[in-house]
Design a protein around this motif. Structure first.
Motif, PDB file in Angstrom:
ATOM      1  N   ALA A  22       0.828  -1.207   0.000  1.00  8.12           N
ATOM      2  CA  ALA A  22       0.000   0.000   0.000  1.00  8.12           C
ATOM      3  C   ALA A  22       0.863   1.257   0.000  1.00  8.12           C
ATOM      4  CB  ALA A  22      -0.940   0.000   1.206  1.00  8.12           C
ATOM      5  N   LYS A  23       1.959   1.213   0.709  1.00  4.98           N
ATOM      6  CA  LYS A  23       2.873   2.365   0.715  1.00  4.98           C
ATOM      7  C   LYS A  23       3.419   2.618  -0.685  1.00  4.98           C
ATOM      8  CE  LYS A  23       4.118   2.000   5.572  1.00  4.98           C
ATOM      9  NZ  LYS A  23       5.148   1.621   6.544  1.00  4.98           N
ATOM     10  N   GLY A  24       3.632   1.569  -1.447  1.00  9.19           N
ATOM     11  CA  GLY A  24       4.056   1.722  -2.837  1.00  9.19           C
ATOM     12  C   GLY A  24       2.986   2.372  -3.685  1.00  9.19           C
ATOM     13  N   VAL A  25       1.727   1.995  -3.451  1.00  8.50           N
ATOM     14  CA  VAL A  25       0.620   2.582  -4.202  1.00  8.50           C
ATOM     15  C   VAL A  25       0.443   4.055  -3.817  1.00  8.50           C
ATOM     16  CG1 VAL A  25      -1.884   2.479  -4.594  1.00  8.50           C
ATOM     17  CG2 VAL A  25      -0.534   0.382  -4.587  1.00  8.50           C
ATOM     18  N   LEU A  26       0.775   4.405  -2.588  1.00 13.92           N
ATOM     19  CA  LEU A  26       0.702   5.807  -2.178  1.00 13.92           C
ATOM     20  C   LEU A  26       1.648   6.676  -3.007  1.00 13.92           C
ATOM     21  CD1 LEU A  26       0.558   5.534   1.715  1.00 13.92           C
ATOM     22  CD2 LEU A  26      -1.274   6.339   0.200  1.00 13.92           C
ATOM     23  N   SER A  27       2.801   6.117  -3.356  1.00 11.24           N
ATOM     24  CA  SER A  27       3.770   6.901  -4.128  1.00 11.24           C
ATOM     25  C   SER A  27       3.567   6.778  -5.634  1.00 11.24           C
ATOM     26  CB  SER A  27       5.199   6.515  -3.749  1.00 11.24           C
ATOM     27  OG  SER A  27       5.437   5.168  -4.068  1.00 11.24           O
ATOM     28  N   ASN A  28       2.883   5.741  -6.072  1.00  6.60           N
ATOM     29  CA  ASN A  28       2.649   5.529  -7.497  1.00  6.60           C
ATOM     30  C   ASN A  28       1.258   4.910  -7.652  1.00  6.60           C
ATOM     31  OD1 ASN A  28       3.003   5.297 -10.256  1.00  6.60           O
ATOM     32  ND2 ASN A  28       4.245   3.445 -10.111  1.00  6.60           N
ATOM     33  N   PHE A  29       0.233   5.767  -7.662  1.00  8.99           N
ATOM     34  CA  PHE A  29      -1.152   5.290  -7.615  1.00  8.99           C
ATOM     35  C   PHE A  29      -1.512   4.434  -8.817  1.00  8.99           C
ATOM     36  CE2 PHE A  29      -5.752   5.686  -8.307  1.00  8.99           C
ATOM     37  CZ  PHE A  29      -6.183   5.160  -7.102  1.00  8.99           C
ATOM     38  N   ASP A  30      -2.154   3.305  -8.509  1.00 12.08           N
ATOM     39  CA  ASP A  30      -2.692   2.391  -9.511  1.00 12.08           C
ATOM     40  C   ASP A  30      -4.065   1.949  -8.998  1.00 12.08           C
ATOM     41  OD1 ASP A  30      -3.058  -0.720 -10.131  1.00 12.08           O
ATOM     42  OD2 ASP A  30      -1.964   0.203 -11.806  1.00 12.08           O
ATOM     43  N   GLN A  31      -5.107   2.307  -9.723  1.00 10.26           N
ATOM     44  CA  GLN A  31      -6.476   2.047  -9.276  1.00 10.26           C
ATOM     45  C   GLN A  31      -6.740   0.573  -8.989  1.00 10.26           C
ATOM     46  OE1 GLN A  31      -9.196   4.460  -8.853  1.00 10.26           O
ATOM     47  NE2 GLN A  31      -9.811   2.681  -7.669  1.00 10.26           N
ATOM     48  N   ALA A  32      -6.355  -0.281  -9.904  1.00 10.49           N
ATOM     49  CA  ALA A  32      -6.613  -1.715  -9.726  1.00 10.49           C
ATOM     50  C   ALA A  32      -5.877  -2.255  -8.508  1.00 10.49           C
ATOM     51  CB  ALA A  32      -6.203  -2.482 -10.981  1.00 10.49           C
ATOM     52  N   ARG A  33      -4.650  -1.836  -8.328  1.00 12.55           N
ATOM     53  CA  ARG A  33      -3.862  -2.307  -7.177  1.00 12.55           C
ATOM     54  C   ARG A  33      -4.441  -1.763  -5.872  1.00 12.55           C
ATOM     55  NH1 ARG A  33      -2.459  -6.364  -5.476  1.00 12.55           N
ATOM     56  NH2 ARG A  33      -0.863  -6.355  -3.920  1.00 12.55           N
ATOM     57  N   ALA A  34      -4.868  -0.499  -5.878  1.00 10.16           N
ATOM     58  CA  ALA A  34      -5.475   0.093  -4.682  1.00 10.16           C
ATOM     59  C   ALA A  34      -6.731  -0.683  -4.287  1.00 10.16           C
ATOM     60  CB  ALA A  34      -5.809   1.561  -4.929  1.00 10.16           C
ATOM     61  N   ASP A  35      -7.589  -0.979  -5.258  1.00 11.04           N
ATOM     62  CA  ASP A  35      -8.809  -1.746  -4.983  1.00 11.04           C
ATOM     63  C   ASP A  35      -8.463  -3.126  -4.432  1.00 11.04           C
ATOM     64  OD1 ASP A  35     -10.336   0.379  -5.912  1.00 11.04           O
ATOM     65  OD2 ASP A  35     -10.662  -0.517  -7.899  1.00 11.04           O
ATOM     66  N   ALA A  36      -7.477  -3.777  -5.013  1.00 17.63           N
ATOM     67  CA  ALA A  36      -7.071  -5.112  -4.563  1.00 17.63           C
ATOM     68  C   ALA A  36      -6.536  -5.072  -3.127  1.00 17.63           C
ATOM     69  CB  ALA A  36      -6.024  -5.693  -5.504  1.00 17.63           C
ATOM     70  N   LEU A  37      -5.761  -4.059  -2.816  1.00 19.09           N
ATOM     71  CA  LEU A  37      -5.196  -3.958  -1.463  1.00 19.09           C
ATOM     72  C   LEU A  37      -6.273  -3.697  -0.419  1.00 19.09           C
ATOM     73  CD1 LEU A  37      -1.949  -1.993  -2.296  1.00 19.09           C
ATOM     74  CD2 LEU A  37      -2.099  -4.361  -1.515  1.00 19.09           C
TER      75      LEU A  37
END
Length: 100
Positions: A19-34
């Motif tokens: 999730a910390k990685g998605v905070l720095s490089n947002f990816d919608q699909a990954r955010a939803d999965a997390l």
């Protein structure tokens, strides 16, 4: 999914790292999965505690609240994911403060 609390906590730690990685490089699909992963992990952790004592009941309630927060999170963009992640992290810290 892991069958022990230690295993689930390890999975949640990995989810937090991702999730910390998605905070720095947002990816919608990954955010939803997390967010989905957090909800599933919290539900699994809550099921590990039987009834009968106040601590178990409190932990079940805390994990149910965490699961609901993750399930209800709306992360349509980086700012939304930051808000959702912050709410999840706050709940995680409150439990760790009380029980770790």
């Amino acid at each position: 999914m892991a069958a022990t609390l230690k295993g689930i906590m390890s999975e949640m730690k990995q989810t937090t790292t991702e999730a910390k990685g998605v905070l720095s490089n947002f990816d919608q699909a990954r955010a939803d999965a997390l967010l989905h992963q957090y909800a599933m992990q919290a539900m699994a952790a809550g099921k590990l505690f039987g009834s009968g004592d106040a601590k178990a009941a409190d932990l079940q309630k805390r994990f149910a609240t965490l699961a609901a927060t993750a399930n209800n999170a709306k992360a349509k963009d980086a700012a939304g994911f930051r808000i959702a992640f912050s709410a999840i992290a706050t709940q995680c810290r409150s439990c760790h403060s009380a029980y770790k």
